[in-house]
Scaffold this motif. Structure first.
Motif, PDB file in Angstrom:
ATOM      1  N   ILE A   1     -18.226  36.110 -16.526  1.00 27.70           N
ATOM      2  CA  ILE A   1     -17.408  36.998 -16.792  1.00 27.70           C
ATOM      3  C   ILE A   1     -16.711  37.677 -15.857  1.00 27.70           C
ATOM      4  CG2 ILE A   1     -17.413  39.362 -18.075  1.00 27.70           C
ATOM      5  CD1 ILE A   1     -20.168  38.504 -19.549  1.00 27.70           C
ATOM      6  N   SER A   2     -17.106  38.012 -14.437  1.00 31.77           N
ATOM      7  CA  SER A   2     -16.696  38.872 -13.565  1.00 31.77           C
ATOM      8  C   SER A   2     -15.321  37.820 -13.032  1.00 31.77           C
ATOM      9  CB  SER A   2     -17.397  38.976 -12.304  1.00 31.77           C
ATOM     10  OG  SER A   2     -18.176  37.485 -12.147  1.00 31.77           O
ATOM     11  N   ALA A   3     -15.475  36.371 -12.948  1.00 32.65           N
ATOM     12  CA  ALA A   3     -14.394  35.630 -12.731  1.00 32.65           C
ATOM     13  C   ALA A   3     -13.158  35.676 -13.666  1.00 32.65           C
ATOM     14  CB  ALA A   3     -14.865  34.217 -12.438  1.00 32.65           C
ATOM     15  N   TRP A   4     -13.441  35.976 -15.008  1.00 35.96           N
ATOM     16  CA  TRP A   4     -12.551  35.972 -16.164  1.00 35.96           C
ATOM     17  C   TRP A   4     -11.720  37.304 -15.832  1.00 35.96           C
ATOM     18  CZ3 TRP A   4     -10.333  32.338 -18.259  1.00 35.96           C
ATOM     19  CH2 TRP A   4     -10.808  31.193 -18.721  1.00 35.96           C
ATOM     20  N   VAL A   5     -12.516  38.301 -15.772  1.00 30.60           N
ATOM     21  CA  VAL A   5     -12.055  39.604 -15.739  1.00 30.60           C
ATOM     22  C   VAL A   5     -10.953  39.810 -14.534  1.00 30.60           C
ATOM     23  CG1 VAL A   5     -12.520  42.133 -15.181  1.00 30.60           C
ATOM     24  CG2 VAL A   5     -13.788  40.811 -16.745  1.00 30.60           C
ATOM     25  N   VAL A   6     -11.492  39.059 -13.232  1.00 33.01           N
ATOM     26  CA  VAL A   6     -10.422  39.144 -12.202  1.00 33.01           C
ATOM     27  C   VAL A   6      -9.284  38.282 -12.320  1.00 33.01           C
ATOM     28  CG1 VAL A   6     -10.273  38.369  -9.648  1.00 33.01           C
ATOM     29  CG2 VAL A   6     -12.336  39.559 -10.511  1.00 33.01           C
ATOM     30  N   VAL A   7      -9.466  37.025 -12.931  1.00 32.17           N
ATOM     31  CA  VAL A   7      -8.178  36.419 -13.310  1.00 32.17           C
ATOM     32  C   VAL A   7      -7.290  37.331 -14.137  1.00 32.17           C
ATOM     33  CG1 VAL A   7      -7.547  34.401 -14.612  1.00 32.17           C
ATOM     34  CG2 VAL A   7      -9.421  34.181 -13.039  1.00 32.17           C
TER      35      VAL A   7
END
Lengths: 481, 65
Positions: A3-9
């Motif tokens: 999830i954290s990677a999607w939020v950052v993208v």
């Protein structure tokens, strides 16, 4: 993908979009339009960009760790951050009027106008550039570590630094201060709510504060004790040094130039003076409460890892915990990037105006603005190389930041107010102060009798300037009524 | 600039550093927090309040030059 990677993208895509919006809003190709958004920033955007620039990733990661390490005494950080705004009040009102009247873009513009001395302007620009390089370098290192942390090690350090550097360069060169200020608004909101979220979640897990205090009195009573005389001296010295030094950051001065009018600047500073109470003190609270979840200061656990450990605990509580953890990590990255973009934009303006503009005064502002954008990319390339291959020896000089930056303060603090202060005396005083600060740094003298060595250098610098003002007054003779 | 308010802010800054508290375990505690910490926080809150509410009285832009 986590999830954290999607939020950052998603967040990075939003930054690029805001950069493009800033580009579309550009009114001319002038330096003032690009670097100061046409000196037309309204209240909310000015407040957001002042806030996001003053509070960096260090507030998130470093301050919580410091509070965990030294305990309640880290409330001194609230005083340090508040002092920055108090120092603004000493010079910002006059500087703002002068900047609008004479179209200042960089801090050295004020020095050239007020003192008419290129040597002093060059010294001020050099000191500020060194401080900014230090600041920017620290943000690039932090960006790389965040990229590794958020991806769980899937993204290597060098790739994180490179990609995030390119994103900053893209939105900054697209829209200048407009883009940076709008992205700062997003970053500021993320920072503020991220910290408050973590405080609520950690407090919820710790439960009763009096019970935690009882436990801390047994395990680590020094974290609650009245600070020693030495700590109190360092506390006072930190308020003085950091308050004055951080107010001299070129990007901070340029935001004073960029305010639309007096009312906008006043209202922003009225809110800014309250922000340490809801930002720095929240970081202090998180650091204290962390003792309830990470009870003992384990050997080998660095203080700046405390926030990461807390987030790992929060994300382990289910989907909501993971989502909040992702948002907070993005907020920390946002805080780092917002400080980095401001420093980069300011450095680029100094290259365009103070370096190239002085060497080639016949070149148009549009041409200088283009050179500024190219210089931004070159600075990013330098930072990426330095982050991947950490510099040694000569570059160690850029580690000296606040102690050196504070040496330009007398020229600005006293320069706006006292016409008797002359250029030669100010230049000599700044050279003496800088030489003392660099010497203390080279000899690894950080404190003398509990007070920062840079504070002594600054006081000597300030005293020499005050003496020059007094001599100027005496030479002018008594006023005749 | 109002001299009274400037002096008050300076006094509050000096009082925000707990040099005048006797050494000890940090007590008494109020709501689990040491008194010296609460006094320090109150000083900073008071400074913020004074500046936020009375800023126009501090605002000295002279004639700008």
């Amino acid at each position: 993908m986590a999830i954290s990677a999607w939020v950052v993208v998603l967040y990075l895509a939003l930054l690029i979009f805001l950069g493009w919006r800033g580009h579309r809003q550009a009114r001319s190709g002038s330096l003032s339009d690009f670097y100061l958004a046409g000196s037309n920033l309204g209240f909310l955007v000015l407040l957001a960009t002042l806030y996001a620039s003053q509070y960096s990733g260090n507030t998130f990661l470093g301050y919580t760790g410091q509070a965990y390490r030294i305990g309640y005494a880290w409330i001194m950080s609230v005083g340090m951050m508040m002092a920055v705004v108090l120092v603004y009040l000493l010079f910002a009102p006059r500087l703002h009027v002068m900047a609008h009247r004479h179209d200042f873009v960089t801090p050295a513009d004020f020095i050239r106008h007020r003192f008419g001395d290129r040597r002093l302007a060059a010294l001020v620009s050099t000191i500020m550039a060194i401080a900014l390089l230090n600041y920017l370098y620290a943000q690039f290192l932090a960006m790389g570590h965040m990229a590794v942390g958020i991806s769980g090690g899937d993204v290597p350090f060098w790739a994180g630094v490179l990609v995030l550097g390119i994103v900053i360069g893209a939105y900054e060169t697209l829209g200048g201060l407009r883009s940076v200020a709008w992205t700062d608004a997003v970053q500021g909101v993320l920072l503020l709510f991220g910290l408050v979220f973590v405080l609520i979640l950690v407090w919820g897990q710790v439960g009763s504060l009096p019970d935690l205090t009882e436990q801390m009195l047994i395990d680590e009573p020094q974290l609650l004790a009245v600070p020693s005389w030495d700590v109190c001296l360092r506390w006072a010295s930190s308020i003085f040094l950091l308050g004055t030094g951080a107010a001299m950051y070129p990007h901070a001065l340029q935001r004073i130039y960029a305010a639309r009018d007096r009312r906008v600047l006043q209202t922003s500073l009225r809110v800014m003076v309250c922000m340490p109470l809801v930002t720095t003190s929240v970081a202090v609270g998180i650091g204290i409460l962390a003792h309830g979840l990470i009870p003992t200061h384990r050997e080998g656990v660095a203080a700046d890892r405390i926030m990461a450990e807390l987030l790992a605990l929060i994300s382990g509580t289910g989907f909501t915990g993971e989502l909040v953890s992702a948002l907070v990590l993005t907020a920390a990255l946002a805080a780092i990037m917002s400080t980095g973009d401001s420093a980069l934009l300011s450095l680029s303006s100094m290259v365009a105006r103070d370096l190239i503009g002085e060497l080639r005064p016949d070149w148009s502002e549009e041409k200088l603005a283009r050179i500024g954008k190219i210089s931004s990319w070159l600075i990013i390339a330098l930072m990426v190389i330095m982050a991947v291959r950490p510099p040694t020896t000569l570059w160690r000089l850029i580690e000296i930041k606040m102690e050196l930056l504070v040496q330009v303060a007398p020229a600005i603090l006293l320069g706006v107010r006292y016409p008797q202060l002359d250029a030669t005396a100010t230049l000599r005083a700044a050279l003496v102060g800088s030489a003392l600060a660099v010497t203390a740094f080279a000899l690894n003298i950080q404190h003398i009798a509990g007070i920062h060595a840079g504070t002594y250098a600054f006081l000597i610098n300030l005293g020499l300037c005050a003496w020059s003002i007094q001599r100027g007054r005496s030479a002018a003779g008594p006023k005749r009524g | 600039m109002s001299r009274f308010e400037v002096r008050l802010i300076l006094v509050l800054l000096v009082l925000s550093v707990p040099w005048y508290f006797p050494a000890g375990d940090g007590g008494p505690f109020i709501g689990g927090m040491p008194l010296w910490f609460l006094v320090s926080f109150a000083c900073y809150s008071a400074i913020a309040g004074i500046v936020a509410l009375r800023l126009p009285r501090f605002w000295d832009d002279g004639d700008g030059d």
